[in-house]
Structures are given as structure tokens and as C-alpha cells.
Design an enzyme around this catalytic site. Structure first.
Site, short mmCIF file in Angstrom:
data_model
loop_
_atom_site.label_atom_id
_atom_site.label_comp_id
_atom_site.label_asym_id
_atom_site.label_seq_id
_atom_site.Cartn_x
_atom_site.Cartn_y
_atom_site.Cartn_z
CE1 TYR A 10 34.53 125.17 11.33
CE2 TYR A 10 32.96 125.36 13.11
CZ TYR A 10 34.22 125.04 12.66
OH TYR A 10 35.18 124.58 13.53
CG HIS A 44 36.26 122.82 17.20
ND1 HIS A 44 37.08 123.82 17.69
CD2 HIS A 44 36.40 122.88 15.84
CE1 HIS A 44 37.65 124.46 16.70
NE2 HIS A 44 37.26 123.92 15.55
CB THR A 46 36.98 121.82 11.41
OG1 THR A 46 37.19 122.93 12.29
CG2 THR A 46 36.30 122.29 10.13
CG HIS A 119 43.07 118.46 13.05
ND1 HIS A 119 42.65 118.54 11.74
CD2 HIS A 119 43.10 119.74 13.52
CE1 HIS A 119 42.44 119.81 11.43
NE2 HIS A 119 42.70 120.56 12.50
CB THR A 121 43.55 123.08 16.89
OG1 THR A 121 43.25 122.84 15.50
CG2 THR A 121 44.68 124.10 16.99
CD GLU A 150 28.45 127.17 14.18
OE1 GLU A 150 27.90 128.07 14.84
OE2 GLU A 150 29.33 126.45 14.66
CD1 TRP A 156 37.18 131.74 10.54
CD2 TRP A 156 38.04 131.44 12.55
NE1 TRP A 156 38.42 131.18 10.37
CE2 TRP A 156 38.97 130.97 11.60
CE3 TRP A 156 38.37 131.35 13.91
CZ2 TRP A 156 40.20 130.44 11.95
CZ3 TRP A 156 39.60 130.80 14.25
CH2 TRP A 156 40.49 130.36 13.27
#
Length: 165
Positions: A10, A44, A46, A119, A121, A150, A156
Site C-alpha cells: 500500500y 491522503h 492512495t 483523488h 476521499t 507499507e 484495514w
């Protein structure tokens, strides 16, 4: 509760404090249009959510302090057709993130979606028929801080559920 399985990689992009504060202020100004906004500390983008391992700097970060800011370009809803709720996301013009994402794919990362759409969220809990057309695009851009790699935690979403129970 099931033990967390970790496999894959990730990677996510964080933003500088000034950008995050501007986003928080903007979300507060639009709280009547953004239901259940994401807490500031969870903001954040992704870059890679890969169920496959690939060579990358796990535990390290690629600092993007010299990168151009990522400017908002619109809003959309993301989610699976079978889900009751959708995510409200702010789309970003972020060529640097697209470049890193594609580099990871070339190194062996796997991506579950046809396209990579940079993007942020804004809410994980909006109705599927949510009308985002009234939300004005912010007049500021987000300054990237770093991309951190990580191990992928396939469970999650259980982390937040455990904190609520």
C-alpha cells in the site's frame, strides 16, 4: 476477531500541514454539502493498493517537497455497485502520482481497477444517489509531502470498526 493478514503493498501520498488546514477549513465551510467528512488526520491519496508484492521501499518515503501542487478538478462518487453507500471524492490533477502508480505497475504491482484516478476521499458514507453538483471546486491546491510504502493490510477497515466497538 480474525488475525490481520498482511500481503502486498500500500502506498499513499500525504500532504503538508498548510494544505491540510486549507482543506479542513474548506470542508468546514461546506459541511452542509459534505456528509460525515473524513477526519483531517486520515486525508491522503492512495497511489497503490496492490495485493501482489513488488520491489519497493517498504517503510521508506519518497519525499515530494519539490513537486508541483495537485489541484482539484471536480468531484465524483466511487463505490462498488453492490454497496449501499458510496465515497465522495475530490479528483486531483496529479501527474506525479499517476507516474509513480504506473512505475509500480511496471515493477509488478497489481491494480484492482481499470484506471487510476488520483483523488482525496472527503466522505466514506454518502448515499449512492448523492448530488455533488452543488459543491464548488476549491480555489487552492494540495502540496504533496511524501509517498509512503507499507505492507498492505487486507483488513484495514476493521481497524476503525474496532475503535468504535
Amino acid at each position: 476477531m480474525e488475525e490481520r493478514r498482511k500481503t502486498g503493498v500500500y502506498a499513499s501520498c500525504s500532504y503538508d500541514d498548510q494544505s491540510l488546514q486549507k482543506l479542513a477549513d474548506w470542508m468546514n465551510d461546506h459541511n452542509d454539502l459534505i456528509p460525515m467528512p473524513v477526519p483531517l488526520e486520515k486525508i491522503h491519496t492512495t497511489v497503490v493498493y496492490s495485493r501482489a508484492d513488488f520491489p519497493c521501499p517498504i517503510g521508506d518515503a519518497i519525499h515530494l517537497t519539490d513537486s508541483q501542487p495537485f489541484c482539484p478538478s471536480g468531484f465524483t462518487l466511487l463505490g462498488k455497485p453492490e454497496d449501499e453507500m458510496a465515497c465522495l471524492v475530490m479528483l486531483l490533477d496529479a501527474d506525479a502520482l499517476v507516474h509513480v502508480h504506473n512505475f509500480c505497475l511496471n515493477e509488478g504491482a497489481k491494480h484492482d481497477y481499470e484506471d487510476y484516478i488520483p483523488h482525496v476521499t472527503l466522505s466514506y458514507q454518502v448515499p449512492k444517489d448523492f448530488d455533488h453538483s452543488q459543491i464548488q471546486i476549491p480555489d487552492f491546491c494540495l502540496k504533496p509531502n511524501a509517498i509512503k510504502f507499507e505492507p498492505l493490510d487486507l483488513n484495514w477497515c476493521l481497524q476503525d470498526a474496532e475503535n468504535v466497538i
